[in-house]
Design a protein around this motif. Sequence first.
Motif, mmCIF file in Angstrom:
data_model
loop_
_atom_site.group_PDB
_atom_site.id
_atom_site.type_symbol
_atom_site.label_atom_id
_atom_site.label_comp_id
_atom_site.label_asym_id
_atom_site.label_seq_id
_atom_site.Cartn_x
_atom_site.Cartn_y
_atom_site.Cartn_z
ATOM 1 N N MET A 178 -2.823 2.366 0.221
ATOM 2 C CA MET A 178 -2.784 2.387 1.682
ATOM 3 C C MET A 178 -3.652 3.516 2.206
ATOM 4 S SD MET A 178 0.811 4.365 2.594
ATOM 5 C CE MET A 178 0.178 4.998 4.163
ATOM 6 N N GLY A 179 -3.854 3.510 3.499
ATOM 7 C CA GLY A 179 -4.502 4.624 4.163
ATOM 8 C C GLY A 179 -3.443 5.547 4.725
ATOM 9 N N SER A 180 -3.669 6.047 5.936
ATOM 10 C CA SER A 180 -2.713 6.971 6.550
ATOM 11 C C SER A 180 -1.761 6.275 7.516
ATOM 12 C CB SER A 180 -3.472 8.079 7.296
ATOM 13 O OG SER A 180 -4.318 7.520 8.287
ATOM 14 N N ASP A 181 -1.897 4.956 7.650
ATOM 15 C CA ASP A 181 -1.081 4.196 8.601
ATOM 16 C C ASP A 181 0.329 4.001 8.054
ATOM 17 O OD1 ASP A 181 -0.127 2.586 10.595
ATOM 18 O OD2 ASP A 181 -1.389 0.858 10.111
ATOM 19 N N MET A 182 1.334 4.403 8.834
ATOM 20 C CA MET A 182 2.728 4.256 8.426
ATOM 21 C C MET A 182 3.328 2.912 8.859
ATOM 22 S SD MET A 182 3.498 7.152 6.940
ATOM 23 C CE MET A 182 2.737 8.773 6.750
ATOM 24 N N ALA A 183 2.594 2.163 9.657
ATOM 25 C CA ALA A 183 3.130 0.923 10.229
ATOM 26 C C ALA A 183 3.609 -0.089 9.193
ATOM 27 C CB ALA A 183 2.087 0.285 11.153
ATOM 28 N N PRO A 184 2.948 -0.240 8.011
ATOM 29 C CA PRO A 184 3.437 -1.241 7.042
ATOM 30 C C PRO A 184 4.894 -1.056 6.651
ATOM 31 C CG PRO A 184 1.232 -0.541 6.444
ATOM 32 C CD PRO A 184 1.669 0.355 7.581
ATOM 33 N N LEU A 185 5.407 0.159 6.737
ATOM 34 C CA LEU A 185 6.825 0.374 6.440
ATOM 35 C C LEU A 185 7.686 -0.244 7.530
ATOM 36 C CD1 LEU A 185 9.057 1.674 4.734
ATOM 37 C CD2 LEU A 185 8.712 3.789 6.020
ATOM 38 N N MET A 186 7.279 -0.099 8.765
ATOM 39 C CA MET A 186 8.064 -0.625 9.884
ATOM 40 C C MET A 186 8.036 -2.150 9.936
ATOM 41 S SD MET A 186 9.424 2.002 11.217
ATOM 42 C CE MET A 186 10.100 1.328 12.735
ATOM 43 N N THR A 187 6.953 -2.751 9.453
ATOM 44 C CA THR A 187 6.821 -4.211 9.502
ATOM 45 C C THR A 187 7.369 -4.892 8.256
ATOM 46 O OG1 THR A 187 4.569 -4.068 8.613
ATOM 47 C CG2 THR A 187 4.805 -4.070 11.016
ATOM 48 N N GLY A 188 7.868 -4.113 7.303
ATOM 49 C CA GLY A 188 8.471 -4.684 6.116
ATOM 50 C C GLY A 188 7.501 -5.078 5.026
ATOM 51 N N GLN A 189 6.230 -4.704 5.166
ATOM 52 C CA GLN A 189 5.248 -5.031 4.129
ATOM 53 C C GLN A 189 5.478 -4.227 2.858
ATOM 54 O OE1 GLN A 189 2.036 -4.517 7.387
ATOM 55 N NE2 GLN A 189 1.035 -5.702 5.779
ATOM 56 N N VAL A 190 6.030 -3.013 3.022
ATOM 57 C CA VAL A 190 6.318 -2.146 1.888
ATOM 58 C C VAL A 190 7.685 -1.501 2.106
ATOM 59 C CG1 VAL A 190 3.874 -1.676 1.432
ATOM 60 C CG2 VAL A 190 5.168 -0.146 2.938
ATOM 61 N N ASP A 191 8.199 -0.891 1.047
ATOM 62 C CA ASP A 191 9.491 -0.214 1.132
ATOM 63 C C ASP A 191 9.348 1.292 1.278
ATOM 64 O OD1 ASP A 191 11.042 -2.639 0.559
ATOM 65 O OD2 ASP A 191 10.166 -2.467 -1.449
ATOM 66 N N VAL A 192 8.192 1.801 0.882
ATOM 67 C CA VAL A 192 7.963 3.251 0.898
ATOM 68 C C VAL A 192 6.505 3.509 1.262
ATOM 69 C CG1 VAL A 192 8.023 5.395 -0.457
ATOM 70 C CG2 VAL A 192 9.690 3.580 -0.928
ATOM 71 N N VAL A 193 6.277 4.533 2.088
ATOM 72 C CA VAL A 193 4.928 5.022 2.363
ATOM 73 C C VAL A 193 4.918 6.529 2.088
ATOM 74 C CG1 VAL A 193 4.314 3.258 4.056
ATOM 75 C CG2 VAL A 193 5.442 5.367 4.815
ATOM 76 N N THR A 194 3.721 7.091 1.967
ATOM 77 C CA THR A 194 3.616 8.510 1.624
ATOM 78 C C THR A 194 2.767 9.268 2.629
ATOM 79 O OG1 THR A 194 1.660 8.177 0.225
ATOM 80 C CG2 THR A 194 3.821 7.977 -0.831
ATOM 81 N N GLY A 195 2.960 10.568 2.682
ATOM 82 C CA GLY A 195 2.170 11.426 3.556
ATOM 83 C C GLY A 195 2.749 12.824 3.600
#
Length: 347
Positions: A178-195
Amino acid sequence: MTRPSFFEMNRRALLKSMAAFGGAATTGTFVGIEKAFAQDTFNVTLQLGWLATNGILGEVVADEKGFFAEEGLSLDIVAGGPNVDGVASVASGRANLGQISSSPSLMLARSAGLPVKCIAAGYQQHPFTYFSLKSNPVNTPQDLVGKRVATNGTARILLRALLATNGISEDDVEIMVMGSDMAPLMTGQVDVVTGWKTNTSALAVLGDQRNDMTLWDAGIQLYANPYYVTDETLNAHPEQVNGMIRAIAKGWGYAHENREEAVDMLVKRYPNMDRAKEMETIDLVLDYSFNKETAAKGWGTMTPENWQAQIDIYDQLGQFENGAPSLEDVMTLSVLEAIEAARPKYG
């Protein structure tokens, strides 16, 4: 403002850095440094590993309050970025002090032949964090099993280190880039994001649904915003190097006690920064700068044991193509010990 997710220097960048350093060595690598130290007022060129952020709050305060001038120094802050190799800039003598996002960058650089050494740790713990939602929380490394984890490409080694340290097979986690966008977590595309936990602007999209598991708490205990110099600068100009870190330490101490004034100084220097966001973040930034370790030992403290543990895990994961660097080549406590009385002890 975003940062590179983990360390700025991959193997390709390190090879480029070595070439740059080698070329500079044939044309007087340290000419720039010698000129800087030959004047009545010594110029400190601080090369950042990334763009200017609240991670240099103490430096800006130190400059504004005259702490560098008290040491007979002047300060020039040089921003980094995606096309700037900050470690190569310091190694070649274009800058005489560096600050980089993450401590392993310096281990990798040293292993690749760049003569740089850490002299202080800006953040006592690394803010890198695994973010999930309260409805599907990841609170421990074991909770990652079966999860879709989105992380930056250069941060995959962080996840590998975390899994290895906690005895989890990489096959049990679905890793996505991923890049720096946290939105995929909110849309259910992923379960975890990092930053970075200090990147409040990017994290705003997660709102009150955010759940955090820091890299540090998961067992990978790295330093963030470490300061470094070359062996040459440290050996030839110890008093000037001591003065640099002493001034910075005083700046961070002043920021700790005068938070709103410190933010005003930062925003004045960098008008693109949002004052409201910086005020929202400053307590967190200072919590990373000062903790129980600094309460006992002073700002900037670090331990050989922590550094050796970092070297060992990266060696275990095969990250050092030229062999693991020695602890003595990677870090020194000489500067911190020399200025101990000037380093503020807040916790």
